[in-house]
Scaffold this active site. Sequence first.
Site, PDB file in Angstrom:
ATOM      1  N   HIS A  31       0.804  -1.223   0.000  1.00 29.74           N
ATOM      2  CA  HIS A  31       0.000   0.000   0.000  1.00 29.74           C
ATOM      3  C   HIS A  31       0.838   1.275   0.000  1.00 29.74           C
ATOM      4  O   HIS A  31       0.375   2.328   0.440  1.00 29.74           O
ATOM      5  CB  HIS A  31      -1.003   0.021   1.150  1.00 29.74           C
ATOM      6  CG  HIS A  31      -2.242   0.827   0.840  1.00 29.74           C
ATOM      7  ND1 HIS A  31      -2.794   0.893  -0.413  1.00 29.74           N
ATOM      8  CD2 HIS A  31      -3.033   1.611   1.624  1.00 29.74           C
ATOM      9  CE1 HIS A  31      -3.868   1.664  -0.389  1.00 29.74           C
ATOM     10  NE2 HIS A  31      -4.027   2.114   0.833  1.00 29.74           N
ATOM     11  N   HIS A  41      -1.009   2.261   7.312  1.00 28.63           N
ATOM     12  CA  HIS A  41      -0.947   2.767   5.946  1.00 28.63           C
ATOM     13  C   HIS A  41       0.499   3.148   5.593  1.00 28.63           C
ATOM     14  O   HIS A  41       1.215   3.724   6.430  1.00 28.63           O
ATOM     15  CB  HIS A  41      -1.827   4.014   5.800  1.00 28.63           C
ATOM     16  CG  HIS A  41      -3.123   3.762   5.092  1.00 28.63           C
ATOM     17  ND1 HIS A  41      -4.174   3.105   5.690  1.00 28.63           N
ATOM     18  CD2 HIS A  41      -3.542   4.085   3.839  1.00 28.63           C
ATOM     19  CE1 HIS A  41      -5.188   3.041   4.829  1.00 28.63           C
ATOM     20  NE2 HIS A  41      -4.825   3.611   3.697  1.00 28.63           N
ATOM     21  N   SER A  48      -3.494   5.180  10.305  1.00 24.84           N
ATOM     22  CA  SER A  48      -2.547   6.149   9.754  1.00 24.84           C
ATOM     23  C   SER A  48      -1.201   6.046  10.452  1.00 24.84           C
ATOM     24  O   SER A  48      -1.142   5.783  11.655  1.00 24.84           O
ATOM     25  CB  SER A  48      -3.098   7.568   9.921  1.00 24.84           C
ATOM     26  OG  SER A  48      -2.107   8.536   9.610  1.00 24.84           O
ATOM     27  N   GLU A  50      -9.194  -3.006   1.745  1.00 20.96           N
ATOM     28  CA  GLU A  50      -8.644  -2.480   2.984  1.00 20.96           C
ATOM     29  C   GLU A  50      -9.685  -2.619   4.093  1.00 20.96           C
ATOM     30  O   GLU A  50     -10.627  -1.840   4.170  1.00 20.96           O
ATOM     31  CB  GLU A  50      -8.251  -1.007   2.798  1.00 20.96           C
ATOM     32  CG  GLU A  50      -7.261  -0.773   1.669  1.00 20.96           C
ATOM     33  CD  GLU A  50      -6.994   0.708   1.431  1.00 20.96           C
ATOM     34  OE1 GLU A  50      -6.671   1.415   2.404  1.00 20.96           O
ATOM     35  OE2 GLU A  50      -7.131   1.159   0.270  1.00 20.96           O
ATOM     36  N   TYR A  66     -12.474  -0.328   0.163  1.00 23.32           N
ATOM     37  CA  TYR A  66     -12.487  -0.525   1.617  1.00 23.32           C
ATOM     38  C   TYR A  66     -13.600  -1.458   2.064  1.00 23.32           C
ATOM     39  O   TYR A  66     -14.568  -1.704   1.337  1.00 23.32           O
ATOM     40  CB  TYR A  66     -12.673   0.811   2.336  1.00 23.32           C
ATOM     41  CG  TYR A  66     -11.433   1.673   2.336  1.00 23.32           C
ATOM     42  CD1 TYR A  66     -10.665   1.823   3.492  1.00 23.32           C
ATOM     43  CD2 TYR A  66     -11.014   2.343   1.185  1.00 23.32           C
ATOM     44  CE1 TYR A  66      -9.525   2.608   3.504  1.00 23.32           C
ATOM     45  CE2 TYR A  66      -9.879   3.127   1.181  1.00 23.32           C
ATOM     46  CZ  TYR A  66      -9.135   3.257   2.352  1.00 23.32           C
ATOM     47  OH  TYR A  66      -8.002   4.020   2.351  1.00 23.32           O
TER      48      TYR A  66
END
EC number: 3.5.1.23
Length: 708
Positions: free
Chosen positions: A116, A225, A276, A475, A513
């Site tokens: 990713h 991520h 994140s 995801e 997602y």
Amino acid sequence: MAISKIALLVIVALTSLCGLASASYRVGVGRADITGPPVEINFMGYANIKQVGRGIHTRVFARAFVVEDEDGNRVAFVSADAGMMGYGLKREVVKRLQARYGNIYHTDNVAISGTHTHGAPGGFLMHLLYDISILGFVPQTFEVMAQGIYLCIKRATDNLVDGRIFLSKRTVYDVNINRSPSSYLRNPAEERAQYAHDTDKQLTQLRFMDMENNLLGAFNWYAVHATSMNNTNKLVTSDNVGYAALVLEKEYNPNKMPGKGKFVGAFCSSNLGDVSPNIMGPKCSISGNECDLLTSRCPSGEGECFASGPGKDMFESTQILGNRLADAALGLINGRPADPDDKFYLNREVTGDVRFIHQFVDMPNYNGSTYNPLSRKIDKVRGCQPAMGYSFAAGTTDGPGAFSFEQGTTTDNAMWNFVRDFIAAPSQEDIACHAPKPILLATGRATFPYEWQPKIVSDQLLKIGDVIIAAVPCEFTTMAGRRLRNQIGAAASATGTDTEVIIAGLTNIYTSYTVTPEEYQAQRYEAASTIFGPHTHSIYMDVFERLTKAMMNNQTVEPGPSPPYMNDVMLSLNTGVLFDGHPINTDFGYVKSQPNKEYGINDTVKVTYISGNPRNNLFTEKTYFTVERKINEDRWKVAYTDASWETKMIWHRTNTILGFSELDIYWNISPQTLPGEYRIRHSGEYKYILGGKYPYEGLTHSFTVKED
């Protein structure tokens, strides 16, 4: 007679030390370069039309392991430094494998996962929505990825030896945060109470050893991520997890260049959907104030809502987080927990047979049921035609979107609906099916010039002993992944086998997602990008439970409908290289800017060459330049390449009409650099205006790096 766990561990240890352990598996690992065109092609991930490649910071690689049990059952898993995976690409890889190995490899036993990274060339997914910001299909990207992924599996196959596999786990803090915490809070309080954090903090490692206890490779899964490098970055990069892999491989491949050496270390994607790496959290870019929690918007004049950290810039943040992950993985390899009180710490050998199962599922036409453990009832579930919601256009705090879209939007807008309907109008059934998502793009109804998003997904399980890898095509958010892990684990346990379940995200085909049904109601970015509607997660729970039961009972399932073949309908607005030119009184490879005579530690060397377009030759498995250190009068040794973290290569046009271009090479002299005499060599190809490509080379004057 029963044997205690302690006694069993002692026996395993003694047989290992005495060299008496028997091989349960044949194992092999491999790596290959998959760096696509580094310039003039948009990157895949942020969907930012301005993020066009200008060079290389680190090359990107595909890393594979192959495992075969005593009965010849075999699986191959690949972690590729790519935004995600497309089925057209996997189909091509399998085709090349079968051309060499026959039916040893096929769709069911090969899983290909993307890390990713948002800093690698796009144009390989073969669905319009995902390639549109890349200006369409890019054959050069597709080819180098197909060949590289095939090659890493081939190398793993060629390297197969009798060996053993070990499973390790530990907790790693200060690497991730939840970027949609208000959505996470929609999940039931009693469920959230089972977990200490709103992201998964566990790093899971599979370690491969030969029978002499030599370490062959280590594959690590962690939910984060790969977006430490933000959407202003224009240099090819493997980002935080890729840097972690480079650090890990350097530890066990001493004196080798990045991407070289026998040991293969990978950091693979997991349930990272709402996770994140920018752990300092979102702030308004101008004022520095907190963003609105629900919409991730800032008041007028305070800038965009952007998350960052922990470093002073994106390069330092990438390095800090990569080092934290690499240190954690090294700790597991060396058998040391960072915290003696870590309740998740685990280190044991993997035993048992190898199995696999795969099924294609037509999501829009899926009708089924699943047990809801929270309500203790059977829920009816159905899929919707693919569609993206309004909040999709708002982007995330890792990369804000465009116009005035906000996360959390549950109402539509007449103007945007008009634009949407001009492209493809959703039916009333679609609108009702996706509620409360307001549809911004009815991708399932769009057919020109070809399919915009997949309708048929790839669902797959790989079983290696008592470890199950769930290859999911999207995801998954934190809680969505937790529920799936628990569901698969419970289904396996019901057959009499306790297993460790690993979620491998972004695998085989990409469908954006998947959020929990509760998170779907919030309609933040992740929910708006859950393309098959509010029951998407429930469908996956249903399918993977059924696949788990079938696999554990050695049953087969129907293969399902294959995704459409679209290689022959791909369109692209990307142009090739017309020709290269150079100014009068120079030539390709001419050093326009020479280095200084002397540098110190932490200085940066910059040199500039007259160059051709790097797209003329990708120098796959090679390098566009080398930093060389003088050993003696007759010998220079390569110290750094374009795959090294310490270097950067930046290309720019100086005259578009005449085809002039220049290449800047930067080398940051790190404290680990040996003093001595150095030079920089650049290799390239230029395209002649009358046809043909020709190699060239340029070499700087030598310069000295003095002792600190």
